[in-house]
Design a protein around this motif. Structure first.
Motif, PDB file in Angstrom:
ATOM      1  N   HIS A   1     -27.479 -36.829 -50.766  1.00  0.00           N
ATOM      2  CA  HIS A   1     -27.038 -35.907 -49.720  1.00  0.00           C
ATOM      3  C   HIS A   1     -27.932 -36.036 -48.493  1.00  0.00           C
ATOM      4  O   HIS A   1     -27.929 -35.197 -47.624  1.00  0.00           O
ATOM      5  CB  HIS A   1     -26.941 -34.461 -50.225  1.00  0.00           C
ATOM      6  CG  HIS A   1     -28.171 -33.962 -50.908  1.00  0.00           C
ATOM      7  ND1 HIS A   1     -28.111 -33.363 -52.139  1.00  0.00           N
ATOM      8  CD2 HIS A   1     -29.451 -33.983 -50.554  1.00  0.00           C
ATOM      9  CE1 HIS A   1     -29.334 -33.039 -52.499  1.00  0.00           C
ATOM     10  NE2 HIS A   1     -30.156 -33.389 -51.555  1.00  0.00           N
TER      11      HIS A   1
ATOM     12  N   PHE B   1     -12.031 -29.937 -63.883  1.00  0.00           N
ATOM     13  CA  PHE B   1     -12.712 -29.264 -64.997  1.00  0.00           C
ATOM     14  C   PHE B   1     -11.938 -28.003 -65.325  1.00  0.00           C
ATOM     15  O   PHE B   1     -11.640 -27.211 -64.433  1.00  0.00           O
ATOM     16  CB  PHE B   1     -14.142 -28.874 -64.618  1.00  0.00           C
ATOM     17  CG  PHE B   1     -15.061 -30.044 -64.527  1.00  0.00           C
ATOM     18  CD1 PHE B   1     -15.629 -30.570 -65.674  1.00  0.00           C
ATOM     19  CD2 PHE B   1     -15.354 -30.626 -63.309  1.00  0.00           C
ATOM     20  CE1 PHE B   1     -16.473 -31.662 -65.603  1.00  0.00           C
ATOM     21  CE2 PHE B   1     -16.191 -31.716 -63.223  1.00  0.00           C
ATOM     22  CZ  PHE B   1     -16.752 -32.237 -64.375  1.00  0.00           C
TER      23      PHE B   1
ATOM     24  N   GLN C   1     -30.414 -38.541 -61.445  1.00  0.00           N
ATOM     25  CA  GLN C   1     -31.188 -37.749 -60.494  1.00  0.00           C
ATOM     26  C   GLN C   1     -32.548 -37.311 -61.043  1.00  0.00           C
ATOM     27  O   GLN C   1     -33.509 -37.199 -60.326  1.00  0.00           O
ATOM     28  CB  GLN C   1     -30.334 -36.518 -60.161  1.00  0.00           C
ATOM     29  CG  GLN C   1     -30.876 -35.623 -59.102  1.00  0.00           C
ATOM     30  CD  GLN C   1     -29.792 -34.663 -58.614  1.00  0.00           C
ATOM     31  OE1 GLN C   1     -28.620 -34.843 -58.891  1.00  0.00           O
ATOM     32  NE2 GLN C   1     -30.194 -33.649 -57.886  1.00  0.00           N
TER      33      GLN C   1
ATOM     34  N   ALA D   1     -12.772 -31.070 -59.014  1.00  0.00           N
ATOM     35  CA  ALA D   1     -14.062 -31.597 -58.568  1.00  0.00           C
ATOM     36  C   ALA D   1     -13.898 -32.881 -57.767  1.00  0.00           C
ATOM     37  O   ALA D   1     -14.598 -33.102 -56.789  1.00  0.00           O
ATOM     38  CB  ALA D   1     -14.974 -31.831 -59.775  1.00  0.00           C
TER      39      ALA D   1
ATOM     40  N   VAL E   1     -12.327 -24.664 -66.779  1.00  0.00           N
ATOM     41  CA  VAL E   1     -13.355 -23.714 -67.188  1.00  0.00           C
ATOM     42  C   VAL E   1     -12.750 -22.319 -67.272  1.00  0.00           C
ATOM     43  O   VAL E   1     -11.579 -22.125 -66.971  1.00  0.00           O
ATOM     44  CB  VAL E   1     -14.566 -23.739 -66.227  1.00  0.00           C
ATOM     45  CG1 VAL E   1     -15.288 -25.061 -66.325  1.00  0.00           C
ATOM     46  CG2 VAL E   1     -14.133 -23.481 -64.800  1.00  0.00           C
TER      47      VAL E   1
ATOM     48  N   SER F   1     -24.105 -30.545 -51.693  1.00  0.00           N
ATOM     49  CA  SER F   1     -24.113 -30.262 -53.121  1.00  0.00           C
ATOM     50  C   SER F   1     -22.735 -29.778 -53.571  1.00  0.00           C
ATOM     51  O   SER F   1     -22.051 -29.080 -52.835  1.00  0.00           O
ATOM     52  CB  SER F   1     -25.158 -29.185 -53.389  1.00  0.00           C
ATOM     53  OG  SER F   1     -25.464 -29.187 -54.742  1.00  0.00           O
ATOM     54  N   ALA F   2     -22.346 -30.211 -54.776  1.00  0.00           N
ATOM     55  CA  ALA F   2     -21.099 -29.778 -55.418  1.00  0.00           C
ATOM     56  C   ALA F   2     -19.838 -30.350 -54.787  1.00  0.00           C
ATOM     57  O   ALA F   2     -18.742 -29.889 -55.079  1.00  0.00           O
ATOM     58  CB  ALA F   2     -20.995 -28.255 -55.490  1.00  0.00           C
ATOM     59  N   CYS F   3     -19.958 -31.369 -53.930  1.00  0.00           N
ATOM     60  CA  CYS F   3     -18.749 -31.922 -53.332  1.00  0.00           C
ATOM     61  C   CYS F   3     -18.061 -32.921 -54.261  1.00  0.00           C
ATOM     62  O   CYS F   3     -16.973 -33.399 -53.963  1.00  0.00           O
ATOM     63  CB  CYS F   3     -19.056 -32.583 -51.989  1.00  0.00           C
ATOM     64  SG  CYS F   3     -20.016 -34.077 -52.138  1.00  0.00           S
ATOM     65  N   GLY F   4     -18.694 -33.240 -55.379  1.00  0.00           N
ATOM     66  CA  GLY F   4     -18.035 -34.111 -56.354  1.00  0.00           C
ATOM     67  C   GLY F   4     -18.598 -35.512 -56.445  1.00  0.00           C
ATOM     68  O   GLY F   4     -17.995 -36.381 -57.061  1.00  0.00           O
ATOM     69  N   LYS F   5     -19.780 -35.727 -55.904  1.00  0.00           N
ATOM     70  CA  LYS F   5     -20.366 -37.068 -55.932  1.00  0.00           C
ATOM     71  C   LYS F   5     -20.689 -37.512 -57.353  1.00  0.00           C
ATOM     72  O   LYS F   5     -20.290 -38.591 -57.798  1.00  0.00           O
ATOM     73  CB  LYS F   5     -21.652 -37.104 -55.079  1.00  0.00           C
ATOM     74  CG  LYS F   5     -21.462 -36.625 -53.653  1.00  0.00           C
ATOM     75  CD  LYS F   5     -22.753 -36.699 -52.848  1.00  0.00           C
ATOM     76  CE  LYS F   5     -23.879 -35.818 -53.347  1.00  0.00           C
ATOM     77  NZ  LYS F   5     -23.712 -34.377 -53.134  1.00  0.00           N
ATOM     78  N   SER F   6     -21.434 -36.645 -58.066  1.00  0.00           N
ATOM     79  CA  SER F   6     -21.821 -37.026 -59.429  1.00  0.00           C
ATOM     80  C   SER F   6     -20.602 -37.155 -60.322  1.00  0.00           C
ATOM     81  O   SER F   6     -20.526 -38.064 -61.155  1.00  0.00           O
ATOM     82  CB  SER F   6     -22.767 -35.988 -60.031  1.00  0.00           C
ATOM     83  OG  SER F   6     -23.943 -35.928 -59.283  1.00  0.00           O
ATOM     84  N   VAL F   7     -19.658 -36.253 -60.154  1.00  0.00           N
ATOM     85  CA  VAL F   7     -18.461 -36.305 -61.002  1.00  0.00           C
ATOM     86  C   VAL F   7     -17.706 -37.611 -60.753  1.00  0.00           C
ATOM     87  O   VAL F   7     -17.206 -38.237 -61.688  1.00  0.00           O
ATOM     88  CB  VAL F   7     -17.572 -35.064 -60.778  1.00  0.00           C
ATOM     89  CG1 VAL F   7     -16.264 -35.189 -61.541  1.00  0.00           C
ATOM     90  CG2 VAL F   7     -18.305 -33.802 -61.201  1.00  0.00           C
TER      91      VAL F   7
ATOM     92  N   GLU G   1     -28.537 -39.926 -56.641  1.00  0.00           N
ATOM     93  CA  GLU G   1     -29.689 -39.238 -56.046  1.00  0.00           C
ATOM     94  C   GLU G   1     -30.991 -39.658 -56.729  1.00  0.00           C
ATOM     95  O   GLU G   1     -31.687 -38.838 -57.311  1.00  0.00           O
ATOM     96  CB  GLU G   1     -29.512 -37.725 -56.140  1.00  0.00           C
ATOM     97  CG  GLU G   1     -28.120 -37.307 -55.680  1.00  0.00           C
ATOM     98  CD  GLU G   1     -28.067 -35.937 -55.072  1.00  0.00           C
ATOM     99  OE1 GLU G   1     -29.116 -35.439 -54.628  1.00  0.00           O
ATOM    100  OE2 GLU G   1     -26.966 -35.368 -55.016  1.00  0.00           O
TER     101      GLU G   1
HETATM  102  N1  ATP Z   1     -19.432 -30.051 -66.755  1.00  0.00           N
HETATM  103  C1  ATP Z   1     -18.846 -29.355 -65.771  1.00  0.00           C
HETATM  104  N2  ATP Z   1     -18.115 -28.268 -66.045  1.00  0.00           N
HETATM  105  C2  ATP Z   1     -17.518 -27.565 -65.061  1.00  0.00           C
HETATM  106  N3  ATP Z   1     -17.619 -27.854 -63.761  1.00  0.00           N
HETATM  107  C3  ATP Z   1     -18.347 -28.910 -63.412  1.00  0.00           C
HETATM  108  C4  ATP Z   1     -19.013 -29.714 -64.397  1.00  0.00           C
HETATM  109  N4  ATP Z   1     -19.675 -30.703 -63.758  1.00  0.00           N
HETATM  110  C5  ATP Z   1     -19.444 -30.513 -62.447  1.00  0.00           C
HETATM  111  N5  ATP Z   1     -18.644 -29.454 -62.239  1.00  0.00           N
HETATM  112  C6  ATP Z   1     -18.169 -28.955 -60.943  1.00  0.00           C
HETATM  113  O1  ATP Z   1     -17.656 -30.027 -60.200  1.00  0.00           O
HETATM  114  C7  ATP Z   1     -17.998 -29.900 -58.838  1.00  0.00           C
HETATM  115  C8  ATP Z   1     -18.637 -31.151 -58.341  1.00  0.00           C
HETATM  116  O2  ATP Z   1     -19.905 -31.298 -58.973  1.00  0.00           O
HETATM  117  P1  ATP Z   1     -20.840 -32.571 -58.763  1.00  0.00           P
HETATM  118  O3  ATP Z   1     -21.879 -32.488 -59.804  1.00  0.00           O
HETATM  119  O4  ATP Z   1     -20.033 -33.792 -58.695  1.00  0.00           O
HETATM  120  O5  ATP Z   1     -21.484 -32.281 -57.363  1.00  0.00           O
HETATM  121  P2  ATP Z   1     -22.483 -33.238 -56.561  1.00  0.00           P
HETATM  122  O6  ATP Z   1     -21.741 -33.634 -55.332  1.00  0.00           O
HETATM  123  O7  ATP Z   1     -23.008 -34.292 -57.415  1.00  0.00           O
HETATM  124  O8  ATP Z   1     -23.607 -32.203 -56.145  1.00  0.00           O
HETATM  125  P3  ATP Z   1     -25.205 -32.347 -56.193  1.00  0.00           P
HETATM  126  O9  ATP Z   1     -25.600 -32.898 -54.872  1.00  0.00           O
HETATM  127  O10 ATP Z   1     -25.638 -30.937 -56.346  1.00  0.00           O
HETATM  128  O11 ATP Z   1     -25.552 -33.205 -57.334  1.00  0.00           O
HETATM  129  C9  ATP Z   1     -18.882 -28.673 -58.719  1.00  0.00           C
HETATM  130  O12 ATP Z   1     -18.100 -27.603 -58.247  1.00  0.00           O
HETATM  131  C10 ATP Z   1     -19.301 -28.406 -60.129  1.00  0.00           C
HETATM  132  O13 ATP Z   1     -19.464 -27.029 -60.326  1.00  0.00           O
END
Ligand code: ATP
Ligand code: SF4
Ligand code: MG
Lengths: 371, 365
Positions: A238, A38, A122, A47, A40, A67-73, A205
């Motif tokens: 998680h 990303f 989620q 991510a 920003v 959280s924020a480890c990149g699963k959703s991304v 999730e």
């Molecule tokens: N649209 C976006 N713009 C900028 N950064 C993003 C964006 N979406 C996600 N990120 C960043 O990418 C990283 C991974 O985010 P992600 O949503 O994949 O986490 P996650 O593992 O799904 O966490 P959670 O359990 O909280 O859902 C995070 O650091 C987040 O800040």
């Protein structure tokens, strides 16, 4: 070919594949070297940073991590649902059903979405459109992909609601999302996702926002419909307690990278990566669900300021000098097919690991600690 | 739904009643009073003033004056009998069942001091030109604002978005009178001189708008008459559109951006829907919800007369009527205009609420 979770097959699914060639026929989803960044204001967030894993046809894989480890991304990159910019898919391949889909034209990708790959999010409370009835929202998808008329689409919508255990679905399709509870709405999301009989279901999730009692019901439902429809499942959570009951294979992520992968049994009973060990230790009791993963001491590193060397080093009880300078690769560790991203499993760490195992065997709790 | 509407209408009655008191009180509190129109006329003597006051009922106590204006009291009777109509029943009852004929309750807004005509007929005559001007401008600016706002949101930070942002701020910052005068200067000035500078009809061609002669002329040459009004409409409509489009297109842009970032939009994309459907069905429908209320609040002020625009372009509408009434200290006319405006606000609010209930299934009624 569809025998799930056998050790041999796992070994095949995570073996190196040459770039640009489709994976084995038995593999439905093959993610190779995936990198999503990303861009920003403060800089670049890596991510997803070189993720490799695959999901066999009809198989179940759990993606676990804080959280924020990149699963959703990871999931959204596979679905190609990220806004570009700020996101950028920097590298990697995603093979789905024999086709590389990151390079697919958008309109072909659209035919896959909702039809061959479906996703559950989620937030059941906000994931449905408040101004349309749930029937409209399911039927819209059915009509789009199944090329059926309105009447048929409504019948199928009712059928899919029945499949997810919603009572009197004929009435329910006329309701708006706000007229339903969170658990009901998540059932609707599942019904919608399954309405076109997808080959892969990604559940991000699916129970995090729900009551504990409802969580169990929804997971039970996911498991049973997955078994019945033979669709593959990629479950993001998680909560290690959740994956223990739901999936055959586990992928553990930390700070955008995979740190351990293997069968559910391998990862849960014989973890080889210190991060995974920490996750398991932090569970109050594997039988009891709801254990949060935040119990590992220290915090997740800032994505703008990742530590050099091993990303887990600042929090790792086994870290030594080399960990702060050398980035570990994902290497074979533990059982067949199991892998870990930890220097303990390289020749450099072999001696330490032997010492650690000795101490562990003699009952030392602070094994491996020291310079 | 029907019950909800009936309930809302009934709730509006005390509000309207309160408004009559407020309108009356404001004008009572304003300096001057109806006799101020004679202030600069040396020929009007003190005795003349008293005669004027008596003729218009201004010698009565304030509550009686208010009640007469409202139609609760009968101006023909004295003492307690003021409450009785000429037919012998309470005066506030509808005319049809023998109540009075004077006052707001009976649709009688009184007589204009300056023209001697009934206030209702003057308002009725001014209402159509305003409806034509405001209606045309409103339709054009709502369509344009919706299109511009939605596309700006969808193509956020694109050249189109940036350009429309600049346009919006320029339009927003531009004073109406300045824009109107500039348009007249450019299009009606000695240089181009292609459009009329003001009025609603070409005086050399047709009788004044709204008169019987005009309608006869209209019936004879409908196309010519409509084209003539169209030419006169152009500049005032442009003025109203430019000045008003800015706020609304920004509103829709913000509202649409908010919708586009919602989870249900991601769900819609995950279903495999085309971007067009995701934007214009799923996001747009939600983005419109707050806008419905916004428009409901804008409309009454537009119909009460775009005062500045109507004055600049000599448009014979409600705005001009208000200005004329104020200038002439024409209290009955001014009260009528204010009351009608207030009633419009109440009803526009009501309509906005009903429209909102129709488009948003979450509203309980
Ligand atoms: N649209 C976006 N713009 C900028 N950064 C993003 C964006 N979406 C996600 N990120 C960043 O990418 C990283 C991974 O985010 P992600 O949503 O994949 O986490 P996650 O593992 O799904 O966490 P959670 O359990 O909280 O859902 C995070 O650091 C987040 O800040
Ligand atoms: S490489 Fe070092 S710091 Fe990283 S997990 Fe292994 S032991 Fe811990
Ligand atoms: Mg997430």
């Amino acid at each position: 070919m569809t025998a799930q979770g056998s050790v041999e097959e796992i070994a095949v699914t995570i073996a190196e594949r040459p770039a640009g060639t489709p994976p084995d026929e038995s593999i439905l989803l093959d993610v190779r070297g995936l990198q999503t960044h990303f861009h920003v204001m403060d800089g670049t967030v890596r991510a997803v940073d070189g993720v490799n894993f695959s999901v066999p046809r009809g198989g179940t894989v759990g993606l676990v991590g804080e959280s924020a480890c990149g699963k959703s991304v990871t999931a959204l990159t596979i679905m190609r649902l990220l806004d570009i910019p700020p996101a950028e898919i920097v590298g990697g391949e995603v093979w789905f059903d024999g086709t590389e889909i990151l390079g697919l034209p958008e309109d072909e990708m659209r035919h896959l979405r909702g039809n061959d790959i479906a996703m559950i999010f989620q937030e059941p409370l906000t994931s449905l459109n408040p101004v349309f009835t749930v029937g409209d929202q399911i039927a819209e998808q059915v009509r789009l992909h199944m090329k059926v008329d309105k009447k048929e689409a409504i019948d199928r919508s009712i059928e899919s609601l029945r499949l997810v255990g919603i009572p009197s679905p004929e009435q329910r399709i006329k309701q708006y999302p706000h007229e339903m509870s969170g658990g009901m709405r998540q059932r609707v999301m599942i019904a919608m996702a399954l309405s076109c009989e997808p080959k892969l279901l990604i559940a991000d999730e699916p129970t995090t926002a729900l009551d504990v009692t409802i969580q169990a019901q929804i997971l039970e439902l996911l498991k049973s419909v997955q078994a019945r429809t033979k669709s593959a499942l990629m479950l993001i959570t998680h909560d290690l307690g959740v994956v223990a009951e739901m999936v055959d294979e586990i992928v553990v992520m930390y700070a955008g990278q995979i740190v351990e992968q293997g069968t559910a049994e391998q990862v849960l009973t014989a973890p080889t990566d210190p991060y995974t060990m920490g996750l398991i230790e932090s569970l109050p009791n594997v039988e009891k669900r709801g254990g949060r993963l935040s119990a590992i001491k220290g915090v997740v590193p800032s994505p703008f300021n990742l530590p050099p060397g091993c990303r887990f080093a600042p929090r790792c009880p086994y870290a030594w000098d080399a960990c702060r300078t050398t980035s570990p690769e994902l290497v074979p560790a533990g059982g067949p097919g199991q892998r870990a991203r930890c220097l303990l499993h390289t020749p450099a760490g072999a001696a330490r690991r032997a010492a650690m195992l000795d101490t562990a065997a003699s009952g030392g709790a602070t094994a491996g600690q020291g310079a | 739904m029907g019950k909800y509407i009936v309930r809302r209408v009934i709730q509006a009655i005390p509000v309207l009643f309160g408004i009559t008191i407020v309108v009356y009180a404001i004008l009572l509190a304003a300096p001057g009073g109806p006799t101020a129109r004679f202030a600069n006329n040396p020929r009007v003597t003190e005795a003349d003033r008293e005669k004027f006051k008596k003729a218009w009922g201004l010698d009565q106590p304030v509550p009686v004056q208010y009640c007469r204006w409202m139609g609760i009291c009968n101006p023909n009777n004295e003492g307690l009998a003021v409450f009785i109509s000429d037919q012998g029943v309470p005066n506030f009852l509808p005319t049809a069942i023998g109540g009075g004929t004077n006052g707001i309750l009976h649709g009688d807004f009184g007589i204009s001091i300056s023209t001697g005509q009934s206030v209702s007929s003057m308002i009725a005559r001014a209402a159509l030109p305003t409806a034509i001007l405001a209606g045309t401008a409103l339709v054009i600016w709502l369509i344009l604002a919706t299109l511009i706002g939605s596309f700006s949101a969808i193509k956020r930070y694109s050249f189109f978005d940036q350009a429309s942002t600049v346009f919006a701020y320029v339009g927003y910052a531009m004073p109406t009178f300045w824009l109107g005068i500039m348009l007249i200067f450019i299009f009606s000035g000695p240089g181009l001189n292609i459009l009329p500078a003001g009025g609603m009809t070409e005086t050399r061609l047709s009788p004044p708008f709204g008169t019987e002669a005009y309608w006869a002329y209209f019936a004879a040459n409908p196309f010519q008459a409509i084209a003539d009004i169209g030419r006169h409409l152009l500049l005032p409509v442009i003025t109203l559109v430019v000045v008003n489009i800015a706020g609304d297109s920004r509103f829709i842009r913000a509202s649409m951006l908010e919708s586009l970032s919602q989870d249900y939009v991601r769900t819609a994309k995950a279903k495999g829907l085309r971007n067009r459907v995701v934007w214009f069905k799923h996001a747009f429908r939600n983005a419109m919800l707050p806008f419905v209320t916004n428009v409901g609040l804008e409309i009454p002020f537009l119909f009460a007369g775009a005062i500045v625009t109507e004055t600049i372009f000599s448009w014979p509408g409600m705005g001009r009527l208000t200005i004329d009434a104020t200038r002439d200290y024409d209290y009955p006319l001014l009260m009528g205009v204010l009351l009608i405006t207030a009633i419009l606000v109440v009803f526009a609010n009501l309509l906005a609420d009903i429209a909102y209930a129709v488009v948003d299934p979450r509203i309980k009624y």
